[in-house]
Write a protein that holds these residues in place. Structure first.
Motif, PDB file in Angstrom:
ATOM      1  N   HIS A 161       0.975  -1.085  -0.060  1.00  0.00           N
ATOM      2  CA  HIS A 161      -0.125  -0.077   0.104  1.00  0.00           C
ATOM      3  C   HIS A 161       0.826   1.180   0.083  1.00  0.00           C
ATOM      4  O   HIS A 161       1.705   1.213   0.842  1.00  0.00           O
ATOM      5  CB  HIS A 161      -0.892  -0.186   1.233  1.00  0.00           C
ATOM      6  N   GLU A 162       0.594   2.250  -1.016  1.00  0.00           N
ATOM      7  CA  GLU A 162       1.526   3.498  -0.919  1.00  0.00           C
ATOM      8  C   GLU A 162       1.659   4.012   0.397  1.00  0.00           C
ATOM      9  O   GLU A 162       2.748   4.718   0.465  1.00  0.00           O
ATOM     10  CB  GLU A 162       0.806   4.393  -1.994  1.00  0.00           C
ATOM     11  N   GLY A 163       0.637   4.190   1.000  1.00  0.00           N
ATOM     12  CA  GLY A 163       0.747   5.093   2.434  1.00  0.00           C
ATOM     13  C   GLY A 163       1.937   4.404   3.121  1.00  0.00           C
ATOM     14  O   GLY A 163       2.864   5.147   3.832  1.00  0.00           O
ATOM     15  N   THR A 164       1.748   3.060   3.402  1.00  0.00           N
ATOM     16  CA  THR A 164       2.791   2.436   4.285  1.00  0.00           C
ATOM     17  C   THR A 164       4.217   2.351   3.460  1.00  0.00           C
ATOM     18  O   THR A 164       5.142   2.794   4.291  1.00  0.00           O
ATOM     19  CB  THR A 164       2.196   0.948   4.568  1.00  0.00           C
ATOM     20  N   GLY A 165       4.152   2.053   2.419  1.00  0.00           N
ATOM     21  CA  GLY A 165       5.525   2.014   1.579  1.00  0.00           C
ATOM     22  C   GLY A 165       6.382   3.253   1.882  1.00  0.00           C
ATOM     23  O   GLY A 165       7.549   3.174   2.018  1.00  0.00           O
ATOM     24  N   PHE A 166       5.310   4.476   1.379  1.00  0.00           N
ATOM     25  CA  PHE A 166       6.069   5.406   1.243  1.00  0.00           C
ATOM     26  C   PHE A 166       6.621   6.102   2.668  1.00  0.00           C
ATOM     27  O   PHE A 166       7.640   6.544   2.989  1.00  0.00           O
ATOM     28  CB  PHE A 166       5.109   6.706   0.806  1.00  0.00           C
ATOM     29  N   SER A 167       5.972   5.778   3.803  1.00  0.00           N
ATOM     30  CA  SER A 167       6.191   6.022   5.282  1.00  0.00           C
ATOM     31  C   SER A 167       7.578   5.326   5.803  1.00  0.00           C
ATOM     32  O   SER A 167       8.475   6.260   6.225  1.00  0.00           O
ATOM     33  CB  SER A 167       5.232   5.511   6.137  1.00  0.00           C
ATOM     34  N   LEU A 168       7.592   4.185   5.261  1.00  0.00           N
ATOM     35  CA  LEU A 168       9.042   3.542   5.366  1.00  0.00           C
ATOM     36  C   LEU A 168      10.031   3.910   4.564  1.00  0.00           C
ATOM     37  O   LEU A 168      11.197   4.006   5.206  1.00  0.00           O
ATOM     38  CB  LEU A 168       8.721   1.880   5.096  1.00  0.00           C
ATOM     39  N   ALA A 169       9.608   4.491   3.436  1.00  0.00           N
ATOM     40  CA  ALA A 169      10.802   5.062   2.543  1.00  0.00           C
ATOM     41  C   ALA A 169      11.207   6.227   2.949  1.00  0.00           C
ATOM     42  O   ALA A 169      12.186   6.590   3.151  1.00  0.00           O
ATOM     43  CB  ALA A 169      10.325   5.176   0.924  1.00  0.00           C
ATOM     44  N   GLU A 170      10.385   7.027   3.709  1.00  0.00           N
ATOM     45  CA  GLU A 170      10.398   8.319   4.162  1.00  0.00           C
ATOM     46  C   GLU A 170      11.354   8.041   5.725  1.00  0.00           C
ATOM     47  O   GLU A 170      12.289   8.961   6.011  1.00  0.00           O
ATOM     48  CB  GLU A 170       9.367   9.205   4.729  1.00  0.00           C
ATOM     49  N   ASN A 171      11.222   6.896   6.397  1.00  0.00           N
ATOM     50  CA  ASN A 171      12.111   6.690   7.433  1.00  0.00           C
ATOM     51  C   ASN A 171      13.427   6.494   7.035  1.00  0.00           C
ATOM     52  O   ASN A 171      14.557   6.886   7.703  1.00  0.00           O
ATOM     53  CB  ASN A 171      11.398   5.345   7.961  1.00  0.00           C
ATOM     54  N   LEU A 172      13.494   5.508   6.027  1.00  0.00           N
ATOM     55  CA  LEU A 172      14.952   5.660   5.523  1.00  0.00           C
ATOM     56  C   LEU A 172      15.780   6.959   5.220  1.00  0.00           C
ATOM     57  O   LEU A 172      17.110   6.927   5.662  1.00  0.00           O
ATOM     58  CB  LEU A 172      15.189   4.606   4.122  1.00  0.00           C
ATOM     59  N   ILE A 173      15.061   7.644   4.656  1.00  0.00           N
ATOM     60  CA  ILE A 173      15.438   9.021   4.198  1.00  0.00           C
ATOM     61  C   ILE A 173      16.190   9.911   5.602  1.00  0.00           C
ATOM     62  O   ILE A 173      17.032  10.037   5.845  1.00  0.00           O
ATOM     63  CB  ILE A 173      14.518   9.888   3.153  1.00  0.00           C
ATOM     64  N   ASP A 174      15.067   9.862   6.362  1.00  0.00           N
ATOM     65  CA  ASP A 174      15.353  10.598   7.843  1.00  0.00           C
ATOM     66  C   ASP A 174      16.485   9.819   8.539  1.00  0.00           C
ATOM     67  O   ASP A 174      17.339  10.461   9.069  1.00  0.00           O
ATOM     68  CB  ASP A 174      14.239  10.600   8.537  1.00  0.00           C
ATOM     69  N   LEU A 175      16.513   8.519   8.572  1.00  0.00           N
ATOM     70  CA  LEU A 175      17.482   7.707   9.249  1.00  0.00           C
ATOM     71  C   LEU A 175      18.975   8.054   8.320  1.00  0.00           C
ATOM     72  O   LEU A 175      19.999   8.273   9.204  1.00  0.00           O
ATOM     73  CB  LEU A 175      17.322   6.299   9.304  1.00  0.00           C
ATOM     74  N   LYS A 176      19.077   8.123   7.301  1.00  0.00           N
ATOM     75  CA  LYS A 176      20.200   8.288   6.754  1.00  0.00           C
ATOM     76  C   LYS A 176      20.935   9.829   7.039  1.00  0.00           C
ATOM     77  O   LYS A 176      22.090   9.995   7.342  1.00  0.00           O
ATOM     78  CB  LYS A 176      20.215   8.153   5.235  1.00  0.00           C
TER      79      LYS A 176
END
Length: 391
Positions: free
Chosen positions: A283-298
């Protein structure tokens, strides 16, 4: 940081991560908690003994007494932070880690033997007595408002005042007390408990990772031998700055590790949980949230390494640590919030450590200066630099 230092720190961090994941994580469900849900000293002592046996107790301080560089420390403290209990187990937790750093830098031989050695060995906990009750107009984010006083009487100093939000005061064996003399701010090392230091109350707070909670304390004619003053009278604020910039960064390191773990758990959940005919990750909402997490964590990782490099260069790093503390605490808040959201109801329960990480990160936005105070400090720096450039 040279290649040999990096390799050593990486090897230590790998051992620490293995210990935290395999030994510490199972203790997250251990019932030995106080009435505020903070770990008891019995639990801390057991965890530290296991860390000692595994060779990962106080891992950022080497056997010869030297300290890893800040960039090396970042690797190690991130690994300890993979569990909220990890810093306690490995003796890299606040306020002990910051207090060890300060005493190692400016403590006399007497102070190092009497107070630093028990901290490094993991046999003692400490507390840092600086913040004061807001209702009395005492020092908080602005230490110049300090109302706790001290004066010399013979071979001792006498201290009177009240302190608030003193992390770990209950159960600590060592304290660093800040007070104001005619000469200016002073710091003292004290052995705890002391009948002149009375815990008035321990308010329940949103976080629950620190033994002893955050106490309100009364200091009533506390007598401290003159040899237990850190440095000279009037140097307290300078010593506070030596401690505060690295301590801010250490908070960033530990909670970065916690959010890496929370994101792992949320990612695993999203790849297993079905909803509306497909996995949550699809689901885009979930997948995008986890993608944003990767960006913030980096971005968090890079900010920590950048600030650590500044401190390793010998610079005070006040402005850089303020920028890093703001950027990291705000980014990790977004990460923790998304993890809870991805997991839905499961993210709100104590069944997963994600819920606690969310609470701890919310408190982190206040620890060592709220976001707004650091922004205000940076704005003053911007104004000074602007004025200087126009001269």
């Amino acid at each position: 940081m040279n290649v040999d230092d990096l390799e050593l720190a990486s090897a230590i961090a790998d051992r620490v991560e293995k210990f935290v994941r395999e030994v510490v994580v199972p203790y997250e469900r251990d019932p030995r908690r106080d009435h505020h849900d903070c770990p008891t000293d019995e639990l801390v002592i057991e965890l530290r003994e296991r860390a000692r046996q595994a060779g990962v107790l106080t891992p950022h301080i080497l056997s010869d007494g030297s300290h890893l560089s800040q960039r090396g420390t970042a690797l190690v403290l991130t690994s300890t932070g993979l569990s909220p209990l990890g810093p306690l187990a490995c003796n890299t937790c606040a306020p002990d880690e910051g207090n060890m750093f300060l005493l190692g830098k400016v403590g006399s031989n007497y102070i190092k033997d009497k107070f630093l050695a028990p901290l490094v060995s993991g046999k003692a906990r400490s507390a840092f007595f600086m913040t004061e009750p807001a209702e009395e107009g005492g020092a908080g984010s602005d230490p110049s408002m300090m109302r706790t006083t001290c004066h010399r009487e013979g071979d001792s100093w006498v201290i009177n005042g009240r302190k608030a939000f003193i992390t770990g005061a209950q159960g600590a064996q060592i304290g660093i007390v800040m007070a104001k003399a005619d000469e200016g701010a002073c710091m003292f090392l004290v052995s705890l408990p002391d009948p002149a230091i009375r815990i008035e109350r321990i308010p329940r707070t949103i976080d629950s990772s620190m033994p002893g909670g955050h106490a309100v304390v009364k200091l009533d004619n506390l007598r401290v031998p003159a040899e237990q003053m850190l440095g000279s009278a009037g140097e307290g604020f300078r010593y506070a700055q030596i401690r505060l910039a690295p301590a801010r960064l250490s908070h960033c390191m530990r909670w970065y590790g916690a959010c890496l773990r929370a994101n792992e758990i949320a990612t695993d959940y999203a790849n297993r949980r079905m909803a509306f005919g497909k996995l949550l990750i699809d689901h885009e909402g979930t997948g995008f949230s986890l993608a944003e997490n990767l960006i913030d964590l980096k971005q968090v990782e890079l900010m920590i390494q950048w600030c650590a490099g500044v401190l390793d260069s010998g610079a005070a790093g006040g402005n850089e640590s303020s920028m890093t503390k703001v950027a990291v605490s705000e980014a990790l808040m977004r990460v923790a919030d998304r993890c809870v959201q991805v997991m839905g109801g499961s993210g709100l329960t104590e069944d997963s450590i994600v819920e606690q990480v969310f609470r701890e990160i919310r408190a982190f936005r206040i620890y060592d200066g709220p976001t707004e105070v650091h922004k205000w400090s940076l704005a003053k720096m911007i104004k000074r630099e602007w004025a200087r450039a126009r001269v």
